[in-house]
Write a protein that holds these residues in place. Structure first.
Motif, mmCIF file in Angstrom:
data_model
loop_
_atom_site.group_PDB
_atom_site.id
_atom_site.type_symbol
_atom_site.label_atom_id
_atom_site.label_comp_id
_atom_site.label_asym_id
_atom_site.label_seq_id
_atom_site.Cartn_x
_atom_site.Cartn_y
_atom_site.Cartn_z
ATOM 1 N N GLU A 1 0.816 -1.204 0.000
ATOM 2 C CA GLU A 1 0.000 0.000 0.000
ATOM 3 C C GLU A 1 0.858 1.266 0.000
ATOM 4 N N SER A 2 1.923 1.262 0.778
ATOM 5 C CA SER A 2 2.729 2.476 0.922
ATOM 6 C C SER A 2 3.689 2.706 -0.238
ATOM 7 N N ASP A 3 4.163 1.629 -0.869
ATOM 8 C CA ASP A 3 5.110 1.745 -1.977
ATOM 9 C C ASP A 3 4.901 0.560 -2.927
ATOM 10 N N PRO A 4 3.830 0.600 -3.716
ATOM 11 C CA PRO A 4 3.500 -0.539 -4.584
ATOM 12 C C PRO A 4 4.631 -0.946 -5.533
ATOM 13 N N GLY A 5 5.389 0.015 -6.026
ATOM 14 C CA GLY A 5 6.505 -0.305 -6.926
ATOM 15 C C GLY A 5 7.569 -1.120 -6.222
ATOM 16 N N ALA A 6 7.901 -0.748 -4.995
ATOM 17 C CA ALA A 6 8.891 -1.497 -4.216
ATOM 18 C C ALA A 6 8.358 -2.884 -3.888
ATOM 19 N N ALA A 7 7.068 -2.989 -3.588
ATOM 20 C CA ALA A 7 6.478 -4.296 -3.280
ATOM 21 C C ALA A 7 6.562 -5.220 -4.496
ATOM 22 N N ARG A 8 6.267 -4.685 -5.672
ATOM 23 C CA ARG A 8 6.376 -5.491 -6.897
ATOM 24 C C ARG A 8 7.821 -5.919 -7.139
ATOM 25 N N ALA A 9 8.761 -4.995 -6.946
ATOM 26 C CA ALA A 9 10.186 -5.319 -7.131
ATOM 27 C C ALA A 9 10.629 -6.384 -6.133
ATOM 28 N N ALA A 10 10.138 -6.299 -4.902
ATOM 29 C CA ALA A 10 10.505 -7.278 -3.873
ATOM 30 C C ALA A 10 9.989 -8.667 -4.239
ATOM 31 N N LEU A 11 8.753 -8.754 -4.661
ATOM 32 C CA LEU A 11 8.189 -10.052 -5.038
ATOM 33 C C LEU A 11 8.889 -10.620 -6.268
ATOM 34 N N ALA A 12 9.228 -9.763 -7.225
ATOM 35 C CA ALA A 12 9.966 -10.210 -8.409
ATOM 36 C C ALA A 12 11.359 -10.711 -8.016
#
Length: 152
Positions: free
Chosen positions: A122-133
């Motif tokens: 929620e706070s940083d969707p781009g970072a969350a996507r990068a982390a999961l990738a």
């Protein structure tokens, strides 16, 4: 130094092995106090970690060896890309981890519940996507015997 949610999680001394401008490698003794038993591996006094950090990747890979030099496996942290300022290397832990046993037969995704609870999506969707990738990439490398090339 490992940072989590803006606070220093752990700070320890390590020996700089290489820094090619993209990847930094350091060697450090187990920095925890006493034994940390995860059930599938034990980190204990005398263990030596050879740690690889990238300025352009969202993870760090730590090769773990016992005091006798026996390979225990690799503990991988999903992090923001590393930043080095003088003698200090700073990485921000994003909760996701991967364990790979020395023989490669045990590959485990760890702390996915902590990641979900962190609120990063929620706070940083781009970072969350990068982390999961990054976690998916690490798992793919581990299952495809790609760590050798990654750490060479």
């Amino acid at each position: 130094m490992l940072v989590k949610a803006g606070r220093t999680k752990i700070r320890y001394a390590g020996e700089l092995l290489t820094d090619d401008g993209t990847r930094v490698a350091v060697r450090a003794p187990w920095a925890g106090s006493g034994v940390r038993d995860f059930g599938f591996v034990r980190f204990e006094p005398g263990d030596v970690f050879t740690e690889y950090y990238w300025r352009d990747r969202w993870y760090a890979v730590k090769e773990v060896r016992s005091a006798t030099g026996a390979l225990k496996g690799w503990y991988c942290d999903v992090t923001r890309p590393a930043a080095r300022s003088g003698p200090e290397l700073v990485v921000e832990d994003l909760d996701l981890d991967l364990w790979v046993s020395a023989d490669g037969t045990d590959v485990r995704r760890l702390d996915e519940d902590e990641f979900a609870d962190s609120g990063l999506a929620e706070s940083d969707p781009g970072a969350a996507r990068a982390a999961l990738a990054a976690l998916d990439e690490l798992e793919s490398l581990a299952r495809g015997d790609g760590f050798t090339a990654l750490l060479a």
